[in-house]
Design an enzyme around this catalytic site. Sequence first.
Site, PDB file in Angstrom:
ATOM      1  N   CYS A 274       0.866  -1.176   0.000  1.00 28.38           N
ATOM      2  CA  CYS A 274       0.000   0.000   0.000  1.00 28.38           C
ATOM      3  C   CYS A 274       0.908   1.232   0.000  1.00 28.38           C
ATOM      4  O   CYS A 274       1.730   1.412   0.900  1.00 28.38           O
ATOM      5  CB  CYS A 274      -0.895  -0.033   1.233  1.00 28.38           C
ATOM      6  SG  CYS A 274      -2.016   1.362   1.333  1.00 28.38           S
TER       7      CYS A 274
ATOM      8  N   CYS B 269      -3.022  14.804   3.482  1.00 24.79           N
ATOM      9  CA  CYS B 269      -4.073  14.817   2.461  1.00 24.79           C
ATOM     10  C   CYS B 269      -4.951  16.025   2.715  1.00 24.79           C
ATOM     11  O   CYS B 269      -5.087  16.464   3.852  1.00 24.79           O
ATOM     12  CB  CYS B 269      -4.908  13.530   2.577  1.00 24.79           C
ATOM     13  SG  CYS B 269      -6.182  13.376   1.293  1.00 24.79           S
TER      14      CYS B 269
ATOM     15  N   CYS C 118     -11.064   9.670   8.268  1.00 21.46           N
ATOM     16  CA  CYS C 118      -9.694   9.320   7.878  1.00 21.46           C
ATOM     17  C   CYS C 118      -8.630  10.083   8.659  1.00 21.46           C
ATOM     18  O   CYS C 118      -8.704  11.306   8.800  1.00 21.46           O
ATOM     19  CB  CYS C 118      -9.525   9.578   6.381  1.00 21.46           C
ATOM     20  SG  CYS C 118      -7.893   9.151   5.771  1.00 21.46           S
TER      21      CYS C 118
HETATM   22  N1  SAH Z   1      -7.536   9.321  -1.271  1.00 20.99           N
HETATM   23  C1  SAH Z   1      -7.835   8.038  -1.818  1.00 20.99           C
HETATM   24  C2  SAH Z   1      -6.929   6.910  -1.334  1.00 20.99           C
HETATM   25  C3  SAH Z   1      -6.558   6.839   0.103  1.00 20.99           C
HETATM   26  S1  SAH Z   1      -7.526   6.045   1.303  1.00 20.99           S
HETATM   27  C4  SAH Z   1      -9.261   7.686  -1.598  1.00 20.99           C
HETATM   28  O1  SAH Z   1      -9.977   8.447  -0.973  1.00 20.99           O
HETATM   29  O2  SAH Z   1      -9.708   6.671  -2.105  1.00 20.99           O
HETATM   30  C5  SAH Z   1      -7.817   4.380   0.850  1.00 20.99           C
HETATM   31  C6  SAH Z   1      -9.198   3.916   1.311  1.00 20.99           C
HETATM   32  O3  SAH Z   1      -9.282   3.818   2.751  1.00 20.99           O
HETATM   33  C7  SAH Z   1     -10.307   4.871   0.894  1.00 20.99           C
HETATM   34  O4  SAH Z   1     -11.414   4.140   0.430  1.00 20.99           O
HETATM   35  C8  SAH Z   1     -10.627   5.566   2.199  1.00 20.99           C
HETATM   36  O5  SAH Z   1     -11.907   6.150   2.154  1.00 20.99           O
HETATM   37  C9  SAH Z   1     -10.479   4.437   3.187  1.00 20.99           C
HETATM   38  N2  SAH Z   1     -10.339   4.846   4.583  1.00 20.99           N
HETATM   39  C10 SAH Z   1      -9.742   5.932   5.091  1.00 20.99           C
HETATM   40  N3  SAH Z   1      -9.832   5.969   6.428  1.00 20.99           N
HETATM   41  C11 SAH Z   1     -10.522   4.862   6.788  1.00 20.99           C
HETATM   42  C12 SAH Z   1     -10.952   4.334   8.037  1.00 20.99           C
HETATM   43  N4  SAH Z   1     -10.702   4.958   9.184  1.00 20.99           N
HETATM   44  N5  SAH Z   1     -11.628   3.173   8.011  1.00 20.99           N
HETATM   45  C13 SAH Z   1     -11.886   2.519   6.847  1.00 20.99           C
HETATM   46  N6  SAH Z   1     -11.503   2.970   5.649  1.00 20.99           N
HETATM   47  C14 SAH Z   1     -10.831   4.132   5.604  1.00 20.99           C
END
Ligand code: SAH
Length: 343
Positions: A104, A111, A118
């Site tokens: 990953c 961000c 997140c």
């Molecule tokens: N910015 C991109 C990629 C990074 S996050 C995006 O938004 O897709 C990768 C994945 O993890 C995304 O689907 C995001 O929404 C999810 N994610 C982030 N924080 C999370 C959390 N606390 N629990 C579950 N999924 C999460």
Amino acid sequence: MEKKQLLGLFPQELAEELAEYKLPGFRLKQIFQWLHRGAGFADMTNLPKALREQLAERYIDQPVTILQKKVSALDGTVKMLYALPDSNCIEGVLMRYHHGYTLCVSTQVGCRMGCVFCASTLNGCVRNLTAAELLGQVHAANTQIADGHVGNIVLMGSGEPLDNYDNVCRFLRLVSLDTGLNIGLRHISLSTCGLVPRMRRFAEEGLPVTLSLSLHAPNDAIRRRLMPVANTYKMEDVLDACRYYIEKTGRRVIFEYALNEINSSPEHAAELASRLRGMQCHVNVIPLNAVEEKALRGADEAAIARFMQELEKRHISVTRRREMGDDIDGACGQLRRHYLEEQ
Ligand code: SAH
């Protein structure tokens, strides 16, 4: 003078950058190959020592080093905190599946998308990562593997890949070169929160990776409560951009859906199914990883099972993301956050 990173250059650009050394073609090829095998200047033993030293004075070979790591006793998942040349830090996760190792990769320091669940976005975006720093994460992770190397990449770490568009495209082209890491685009997924114009542009880029779309909601009202980006782009426009991606690349799109207290009822599943009907897609449900600074709670096991059943009943292909490294840290971005707090 700040040292330049060589790892993000195409062979022709490397030749131009090093033009003043008047190196023969085979030397340039050697340098490119060493760099893309993860080597530092000191390891480039078939190069004259004086050249190696000159290069080291002006250039950075491998821009990513491992600062800390945690290894899961449950499944061997390795969570790494990496240091960058400017002392910023990012994180990565190396997972072992039966088909090989998946890494990953982060695309930004922090961000700026602001999703409420997140951890990566808590302090905003510090800067974009360079293509060299994207490749460097793969090389750093490879040092942790005794029986193989990274074979699959998910651009799902910290940052929004399409907000760092040019460097991410450059990375995808370099990482898939047969003279480079040679990781095929079919083994790479890019996850986006849904930046519609960039998604459409990316569909035309000739880089047919698997597109993962962070949907997390069955409608705009709920999506706006979770993801500020939903105030800019309507869900229907996001789904249209996904259809365009499918049409252009022939690949199905994966929808990511982190189940939590506001998006996980059977009615939400039914609404989601009707929005996705007829699309060549797959839904990946993710149990929400609770972040201590965030109030949002995850859905319970019964709600997760019910939600998946409702989708299946409506012939929407759905799987639950396997939780890896459950014992080593919480959600994405938390290792870095804890480290920064300690400093
Ligand atoms: N910015 C991109 C990629 C990074 S996050 C995006 O938004 O897709 C990768 C994945 O993890 C995304 O689907 C995001 O929404 C999810 N994610 C982030 N924080 C999370 C959390 N606390 N629990 C579950 N999924 C999460």
